[in-house]
Design a protein around this motif. Structure first.
Motif, PDB file in Angstrom:
ATOM      1  N   VAL A   1       0.875  -1.175   0.000  1.00 40.80           N
ATOM      2  CA  VAL A   1       0.000   0.000   0.000  1.00 40.80           C
ATOM      3  C   VAL A   1       0.909   1.220   0.000  1.00 40.80           C
ATOM      4  O   VAL A   1       2.072   1.144   0.418  1.00 40.80           O
ATOM      5  N   GLY A   2       0.378   2.336  -0.473  1.00 36.10           N
ATOM      6  CA  GLY A   2       1.241   3.506  -0.522  1.00 36.10           C
ATOM      7  C   GLY A   2       0.489   4.779  -0.835  1.00 36.10           C
ATOM      8  O   GLY A   2      -0.745   4.821  -0.873  1.00 36.10           O
ATOM      9  N   ALA A   3       1.261   5.816  -1.078  1.00 43.07           N
ATOM     10  CA  ALA A   3       0.736   7.129  -1.423  1.00 43.07           C
ATOM     11  C   ALA A   3       1.563   7.692  -2.560  1.00 43.07           C
ATOM     12  O   ALA A   3       2.748   7.390  -2.692  1.00 43.07           O
ATOM     13  N   TYR A   4       0.922   8.494  -3.402  1.00 45.58           N
ATOM     14  CA  TYR A   4       1.627   9.040  -4.557  1.00 45.58           C
ATOM     15  C   TYR A   4       1.329  10.526  -4.723  1.00 45.58           C
ATOM     16  O   TYR A   4       0.302  11.043  -4.278  1.00 45.58           O
ATOM     17  N   GLY A   5       2.255  11.216  -5.377  1.00 46.15           N
ATOM     18  CA  GLY A   5       2.066  12.587  -5.803  1.00 46.15           C
ATOM     19  C   GLY A   5       2.486  12.682  -7.265  1.00 46.15           C
ATOM     20  O   GLY A   5       3.484  12.084  -7.670  1.00 46.15           O
ATOM     21  N   ARG A   6       1.732  13.407  -8.075  1.00 46.03           N
ATOM     22  CA  ARG A   6       2.008  13.461  -9.518  1.00 46.03           C
ATOM     23  C   ARG A   6       1.848  14.877 -10.053  1.00 46.03           C
ATOM     24  O   ARG A   6       0.876  15.571  -9.730  1.00 46.03           O
ATOM     25  N   TYR A   7       2.819  15.291 -10.862  1.00 48.31           N
ATOM     26  CA  TYR A   7       2.658  16.516 -11.650  1.00 48.31           C
ATOM     27  C   TYR A   7       2.530  16.105 -13.102  1.00 48.31           C
ATOM     28  O   TYR A   7       3.378  15.393 -13.632  1.00 48.31           O
ATOM     29  N   ARG A   8       1.467  16.551 -13.745  1.00 47.69           N
ATOM     30  CA  ARG A   8       1.220  16.196 -15.143  1.00 47.69           C
ATOM     31  C   ARG A   8       0.884  17.465 -15.919  1.00 47.69           C
ATOM     32  O   ARG A   8       0.213  18.362 -15.402  1.00 47.69           O
ATOM     33  N   GLN A   9       1.338  17.533 -17.157  1.00 53.45           N
ATOM     34  CA  GLN A   9       1.048  18.707 -17.975  1.00 53.45           C
ATOM     35  C   GLN A   9       0.776  18.290 -19.412  1.00 53.45           C
ATOM     36  O   GLN A   9       1.508  17.485 -19.985  1.00 53.45           O
ATOM     37  N   PHE A  10      -0.286  18.862 -19.986  1.00 52.16           N
ATOM     38  CA  PHE A  10      -0.613  18.671 -21.391  1.00 52.16           C
ATOM     39  C   PHE A  10      -0.457  19.995 -22.112  1.00 52.16           C
ATOM     40  O   PHE A  10      -0.905  21.031 -21.625  1.00 52.16           O
ATOM     41  N   ASP A  11       0.174  19.939 -23.263  1.00 56.36           N
ATOM     42  CA  ASP A  11       0.338  21.115 -24.116  1.00 56.36           C
ATOM     43  C   ASP A  11      -0.283  20.813 -25.472  1.00 56.36           C
ATOM     44  O   ASP A  11      -0.135  19.696 -26.008  1.00 56.36           O
ATOM     45  N   GLY A  12      -0.970  21.806 -26.050  1.00 50.67           N
ATOM     46  CA  GLY A  12      -1.604  21.568 -27.333  1.00 50.67           C
ATOM     47  C   GLY A  12      -1.812  22.841 -28.129  1.00 50.67           C
ATOM     48  O   GLY A  12      -1.684  23.945 -27.602  1.00 50.67           O
ATOM     49  N   LYS A  13      -2.134  22.643 -29.400  1.00 56.06           N
ATOM     50  CA  LYS A  13      -2.462  23.768 -30.270  1.00 56.06           C
ATOM     51  C   LYS A  13      -3.481  23.306 -31.302  1.00 56.06           C
ATOM     52  O   LYS A  13      -3.552  22.121 -31.649  1.00 56.06           O
ATOM     53  N   GLY A  14      -4.296  24.249 -31.757  1.00 53.85           N
ATOM     54  CA  GLY A  14      -5.316  23.927 -32.736  1.00 53.85           C
ATOM     55  C   GLY A  14      -5.768  25.172 -33.474  1.00 53.85           C
ATOM     56  O   GLY A  14      -5.171  26.245 -33.347  1.00 53.85           O
ATOM     57  N   LYS A  15      -6.854  25.017 -34.226  1.00 56.38           N
ATOM     58  CA  LYS A  15      -7.373  26.138 -35.005  1.00 56.38           C
ATOM     59  C   LYS A  15      -8.882  26.006 -35.097  1.00 56.38           C
ATOM     60  O   LYS A  15      -9.405  24.931 -35.388  1.00 56.38           O
ATOM     61  N   ILE A  16      -9.584  27.107 -34.828  1.00 55.03           N
ATOM     62  CA  ILE A  16     -11.032  27.120 -34.927  1.00 55.03           C
ATOM     63  C   ILE A  16     -11.476  28.440 -35.545  1.00 55.03           C
ATOM     64  O   ILE A  16     -11.030  29.515 -35.120  1.00 55.03           O
TER      65      ILE A  16
ATOM     66  N   THR B   1      -1.957  25.309 -22.329  1.00 55.00           N
ATOM     67  CA  THR B   1      -1.207  24.473 -21.385  1.00 55.00           C
ATOM     68  C   THR B   1      -2.169  24.046 -20.288  1.00 55.00           C
ATOM     69  O   THR B   1      -2.912  24.873 -19.752  1.00 55.00           O
ATOM     70  N   MET B   2      -2.150  22.743 -19.970  1.00 54.42           N
ATOM     71  CA  MET B   2      -3.083  22.203 -18.988  1.00 54.42           C
ATOM     72  C   MET B   2      -2.302  21.459 -17.897  1.00 54.42           C
ATOM     73  O   MET B   2      -2.019  20.271 -18.018  1.00 54.42           O
ATOM     74  N   PRO B   3      -1.914  22.141 -16.827  1.00 53.48           N
ATOM     75  CA  PRO B   3      -1.200  21.468 -15.726  1.00 53.48           C
ATOM     76  C   PRO B   3      -2.169  20.778 -14.777  1.00 53.48           C
ATOM     77  O   PRO B   3      -3.336  21.160 -14.666  1.00 53.48           O
ATOM     78  N   ASP B   4      -1.672  19.755 -14.094  1.00 48.32           N
ATOM     79  CA  ASP B   4      -2.507  18.979 -13.186  1.00 48.32           C
ATOM     80  C   ASP B   4      -1.632  18.447 -12.058  1.00 48.32           C
ATOM     81  O   ASP B   4      -0.630  17.788 -12.308  1.00 48.32           O
ATOM     82  N   VAL B   5      -2.003  18.738 -10.818  1.00 49.32           N
ATOM     83  CA  VAL B   5      -1.313  18.200  -9.643  1.00 49.32           C
ATOM     84  C   VAL B   5      -2.261  17.249  -8.945  1.00 49.32           C
ATOM     85  O   VAL B   5      -3.379  17.634  -8.579  1.00 49.32           O
ATOM     86  N   SER B   6      -1.843  15.997  -8.777  1.00 45.72           N
ATOM     87  CA  SER B   6      -2.676  14.974  -8.141  1.00 45.72           C
ATOM     88  C   SER B   6      -1.913  14.323  -6.996  1.00 45.72           C
ATOM     89  O   SER B   6      -0.692  14.228  -7.034  1.00 45.72           O
ATOM     90  N   TYR B   7      -2.653  13.851  -6.011  1.00 48.66           N
ATOM     91  CA  TYR B   7      -2.060  13.069  -4.931  1.00 48.66           C
ATOM     92  C   TYR B   7      -3.134  12.143  -4.378  1.00 48.66           C
ATOM     93  O   TYR B   7      -4.334  12.437  -4.437  1.00 48.66           O
ATOM     94  N   GLY B   8      -2.704  10.979  -3.883  1.00 50.51           N
ATOM     95  CA  GLY B   8      -3.682  10.028  -3.385  1.00 50.51           C
ATOM     96  C   GLY B   8      -3.017   8.784  -2.830  1.00 50.51           C
ATOM     97  O   GLY B   8      -1.814   8.760  -2.554  1.00 50.51           O
ATOM     98  N   ILE B   9      -3.806   7.738  -2.681  1.00 46.79           N
ATOM     99  CA  ILE B   9      -3.313   6.465  -2.148  1.00 46.79           C
ATOM    100  C   ILE B   9      -3.443   5.389  -3.212  1.00 46.79           C
ATOM    101  O   ILE B   9      -4.227   5.526  -4.158  1.00 46.79           O
ATOM    102  N   ASN B  10      -2.677   4.325  -3.067  1.00 43.02           N
ATOM    103  CA  ASN B  10      -2.748   3.223  -4.016  1.00 43.02           C
ATOM    104  C   ASN B  10      -2.368   1.921  -3.316  1.00 43.02           C
ATOM    105  O   ASN B  10      -1.785   1.926  -2.228  1.00 43.02           O
ATOM    106  N   ALA B  11      -2.691   0.821  -3.966  1.00 40.51           N
ATOM    107  CA  ALA B  11      -2.371  -0.503  -3.440  1.00 40.51           C
ATOM    108  C   ALA B  11      -2.155  -1.444  -4.617  1.00 40.51           C
ATOM    109  O   ALA B  11      -2.653  -1.208  -5.714  1.00 40.51           O
ATOM    110  N   GLY B  12      -1.401  -2.507  -4.377  1.00 38.14           N
ATOM    111  CA  GLY B  12      -1.155  -3.443  -5.462  1.00 38.14           C
ATOM    112  C   GLY B  12      -0.318  -4.623  -5.030  1.00 38.14           C
ATOM    113  O   GLY B  12      -0.151  -4.896  -3.839  1.00 38.14           O
TER     114      GLY B  12
END
Length: 201
Positions: A107-122, A130-141
């Protein structure tokens, strides 16, 4: 994408049940090697354009410290803007190994930094975001480590996430398109998953 993901998880759980029985039968007849390091990759994730590498250091036979890097290539099929995008993440994870070895439930705990970058045309308007995301939580396995060093890891976790984005130009039209991109791609923000194959030494 949710249905495909559920099918894969179900198949993995069934496979791992068989592997667990075989491994526990083998472990009852053989002493385990005391591995301290493990390097692994996730082959199943490549089908979704995700490339993942994990490293774990086992301290005092029970405290696992994990560093993980993911790169994600995202198809341009989401939204009418055909957004070109990619993402990366860094994860730090702590695991407590119950069997005091690599081959163990944890069992454990995690912290994650994730970022998505994109471009388009409309409507003839080019934009990027730019879409940053900070997550943290618990996990098991469960981690299987054969005497040969071959290693298999399966883990699931969930927690909390703080996601936002910045766009250029910052208009309602562009922000609506970025929001559609996020929803259509089915981001599971605080979800943590691992199914990796590697080598322990």
């Amino acid at each position: 994408m949710k249905t495909t993901f559920k099918i894969i998880i179900t198949a993995l759980v069934m496979s791992l049940s068989v592997i667990t029985f075989a491994q526990e039968t083998e472990d009852s007849n053989n002493s385990q090697t005391e591995f301290k390091h493990s390097i692994s990759m996730c082959p199943a994730a490549v089908a979704f354009g995700i490339y993942s590498v994990n490293y774990e250091y086992l301290h005092n036979q029970k405290h696992g410290f994990v560093a993980r890097f993911d790169y994600e290539a995202i198809p341009k099929t989401y939204t009418d803007a055909r957004i070109e995008s990619s993402g990366y993440s860094f994860i730090l994870n702590y695991r407590y190994h119950f069997n005091k070895q690599m081959n163990s439930y944890f069992v454990g705990a995690y912290g994650r930094y994730r970022q998505f970058d994109g471009k388009g045309k409309i409507n003839d308007t080019s934009f990027d975001f730019t879409m940053p995301d900070v997550s943290y939580g618990i996990n098991a396995g469960k981690k299987w480590a054969w005497k040969s060093g071959f290693t298999l890891t399966f883990a699931l976790g969930y927690g909390f996430s703080n996601e936002d984005w910045s766009s250029n130009p910052n208009t309602n039209e562009v922000n609506d398109m970025v929001r559609d991109f996020r929803d259509d791609y089915d981001f599971v923000d605080p979800f943590y998953g691992e199914f990796s194959i590697g080598y322990s030494f």
